[in-house]
Design an enzyme around this catalytic site. Structure first.
Site, PDB file in Angstrom:
ATOM      1  N   LYS A  37       1.082  -1.649  -0.061  1.00 52.78           N
ATOM      2  CA  LYS A  37      -0.204  -0.284  -0.169  1.00 52.78           C
ATOM      3  C   LYS A  37       1.250   1.594   0.258  1.00 52.78           C
ATOM      4  O   LYS A  37       1.671   1.008   0.538  1.00 52.78           O
ATOM      5  CB  LYS A  37      -0.741  -0.328   1.765  1.00 52.78           C
ATOM      6  CG  LYS A  37      -0.004   0.162   2.238  1.00 52.78           C
ATOM      7  CD  LYS A  37      -1.378  -0.408   3.692  1.00 52.78           C
ATOM      8  CE  LYS A  37      -0.406  -0.037   4.859  1.00 52.78           C
ATOM      9  NZ  LYS A  37      -1.249  -1.202   6.335  1.00 52.78           N
ATOM     10  N   TYR A 272      12.160  32.417   3.419  1.00 48.39           N
ATOM     11  CA  TYR A 272      10.819  32.750   4.261  1.00 48.39           C
ATOM     12  C   TYR A 272      11.058  33.118   5.580  1.00 48.39           C
ATOM     13  O   TYR A 272      11.167  31.990   6.097  1.00 48.39           O
ATOM     14  CB  TYR A 272       9.535  31.729   3.520  1.00 48.39           C
ATOM     15  CG  TYR A 272       9.805  31.703   2.659  1.00 48.39           C
ATOM     16  CD1 TYR A 272       9.293  32.440   1.259  1.00 48.39           C
ATOM     17  CD2 TYR A 272       8.919  30.467   1.313  1.00 48.39           C
ATOM     18  CE1 TYR A 272       9.023  32.386  -0.224  1.00 48.39           C
ATOM     19  CE2 TYR A 272       8.894  30.042   0.691  1.00 48.39           C
ATOM     20  CZ  TYR A 272       8.640  31.259  -0.247  1.00 48.39           C
ATOM     21  OH  TYR A 272       8.637  31.400  -1.986  1.00 48.39           O
TER      22      TYR A 272
HETATM   23  C1  LIG Z   1       0.057  -1.533   7.313  1.00 44.73           C
HETATM   24  C2  LIG Z   1      -0.545  -2.898   7.173  1.00 44.73           C
HETATM   25  C3  LIG Z   1       0.545  -4.096   7.452  1.00 44.73           C
HETATM   26  C4  LIG Z   1       1.376  -4.273   7.164  1.00 44.73           C
HETATM   27  O1  LIG Z   1       2.097  -3.687   9.049  1.00 44.73           O
HETATM   28  P1  LIG Z   1       3.532  -3.576   8.962  1.00 44.73           P
HETATM   29  O2  LIG Z   1       3.731  -3.254  10.165  1.00 44.73           O
HETATM   30  O3  LIG Z   1       4.148  -2.337   8.045  1.00 44.73           O
HETATM   31  O4  LIG Z   1       4.656  -4.631   8.645  1.00 44.73           O
HETATM   32  C5  LIG Z   1      -0.642  -5.003   7.862  1.00 44.73           C
HETATM   33  N1  LIG Z   1      -1.615  -5.621   8.077  1.00 44.73           N
HETATM   34  C6  LIG Z   1      -2.704  -4.061   7.477  1.00 44.73           C
HETATM   35  C7  LIG Z   1      -4.246  -4.589   7.923  1.00 44.73           C
HETATM   36  C8  LIG Z   1      -1.977  -2.750   7.434  1.00 44.73           C
HETATM   37  O5  LIG Z   1      -2.880  -1.731   7.324  1.00 44.73           O
END
Ligand SMILES: *Cc1c(COP(=O)(O)O)cnc(C)c1O
Length: 379
Positions: A37, A272
């Protein structure tokens, strides 16, 4: 040197090595799902997934349907799970693409049945169970009803059952994680008692994968560790303490080039808001990267970048597309020279964790906010 002014480099060897380390920790029978993701945590979705698929990864989790559809176009036969929300009007697209969806309410299941029926396909769903994170998930008291709805929908097939831990990173107090795991186990018993045997049972993120094999079930969802970062410093300390063999190497470097070199006297303000003034004659390097690119504005006057192996502090405020650093320590500084925002240079290493600590956040946010439009170069 790449022809880009600001870019992200992916170390393919590091990614594959992390993958193999994590797979070596899997409990027997558990499959590996790469969480990609947020543009693969900023690493570049396409680039990352192509490397992982070449190395045998055949299950991926994304947040959005659009990411899932992109993955499907690259990987015709992989398991692709959307862990986030999909608007009802687009459920048919998911079914058509053979993408698995996370569900937690009857309405979505019925809508899926209707569009799958029209398409003469089956909609694969993973029921997410609420065990204490209070994010997505069906409450335990609603589970039986949801399962009955799935049973009554011939075009919907229960492919998975899942939950997500709220507090698994810090092993100092495992009580809440243990409670969530026992609630998950109860939910699983109910699923089995209702006559379902979904192939994918999953709850483990990176920290659970590394520290708790009893959370692996038939699938683990690993994100941050795959990219070579620890979920939290406590997770790493616990792994060391319990002698888990888990050497992770950061995969991502973030680089730019010096656009201009400018010698200024002491006592001039930079940027700035006149927020910072030079204390001595200073050689400034102007870098073509700013908060739009993902370099957080709260790194103003505190961030450090590496030029020719020297730490160079950000001077004044980070702008939208530029920032200025004090490069006085760099001998023979030249325009076009490479500057490292995240990564190694000489004896120094600016880590995502360092930037996170300076801005009061976590490496996840620093990495995932690197602008997706910047080029990702596999090295
Ligand atoms: C982001 C996420 C993960 C992965 O978590 P990590 O700590 O990056 O391994 C796993 N399950 C869900 C539902 C997530 O949203």
């Amino acid at each position: 040197m790449p022809v880009h002014r600001t870019w992200v480099e992916l170390d393919e060897r590091a990614l594959v090595s992390n993958l193999n380390v994590l797979r070596s920790l899997l409990a027997p029978g558990a499959r590996f799902c790469a969480v990609v993701k947020a543009n693969a945590y900023g690493h570049g979705l396409r680039e990352t997934v192509q490397i992982l698929a070449r190395n045998g990864v055949d299950a991926f989790a994304v947040d959005s349907l659009d990411d899932a559809l992109l993955l499907r176009s690259l990987l015709p036969s992989a398991v692709i799970l959307v862990s986030g929300y999909v608007v009802r009007e687009r459920l048919a697209e998911a079914v058509r693409a053979g993408v698995s969806l996370t569900v937690y309410d009857k309405e979505t299941v019925r809508a899926l049945d209707a569009c799958a029926g029209a398409d003469v396909r089956t909609a694969a769903v993973h029921v997410k169970v609420e065990t204490g994170t209070n994010r997505q998930g069906v409450l335990p008291e609603g589970l039986a009803d949801l399962l009955e709805t799935i049973r009554a929908c011939p075009r919907v097939s229960l492919e998975g059952v899942s939950t997500h831990f709220a507090n698994i990173e810090d092993p100092a107090d495992t009580r809440f994680a243990t409670l969530q795991l026992s609630r998950f186990q109860e939910a699983l018993n109910a699923v089995h008692a209702a006559g379902f045997t979904p192939p994918f049972v999953h709850c483990a993120c990176s920290a659970a994968l590394i520290l708790y094999p009893d959370t692996h079930f038939s699938l683990v969802r690993a994100g941050i560790s795959l990219y070579g970062h620890w979920s939290a410093p406590e997770t790493q300390l616990a792994a060391i303490k319990h002698m888990v063999k888990c050497d992770l190497s950061p995969v991502l470097s973030w680089k730019t080039r010096v656009a201009q070199v400018k010698q200024v006297p002491a006592g001039v303000s930079v940027g700035y808001g006149l927020s910072e003034t030079t204390r001595r004659p200073t050689r400034l390097a102007i870098l073509p990267v700013g908060y739009w690119d993902g370099y957080d504005r709260s790194l103003s006057s505190v961030g450090e970048v590496l030029i020719a192996g020297n730490r160079c502090k950000v001077m004044g405020r980070v702008c939208m597309n530029m920032l200025m650093v004090d490069a006085s320590a760099v001998p023979n500084l030249q325009p076009e020279q490479e500057a490292v925002l995240i990564g190694r240079g000489g004896r120094h290493h600016v880590t995502a964790e360092e930037l996170a600590a300076r801005t009061g956040t976590i490496a996840y946010e620093v990495l995932s906010r690197i602008n997706p439009t910047l080029p990702r170069i596999v090295v």
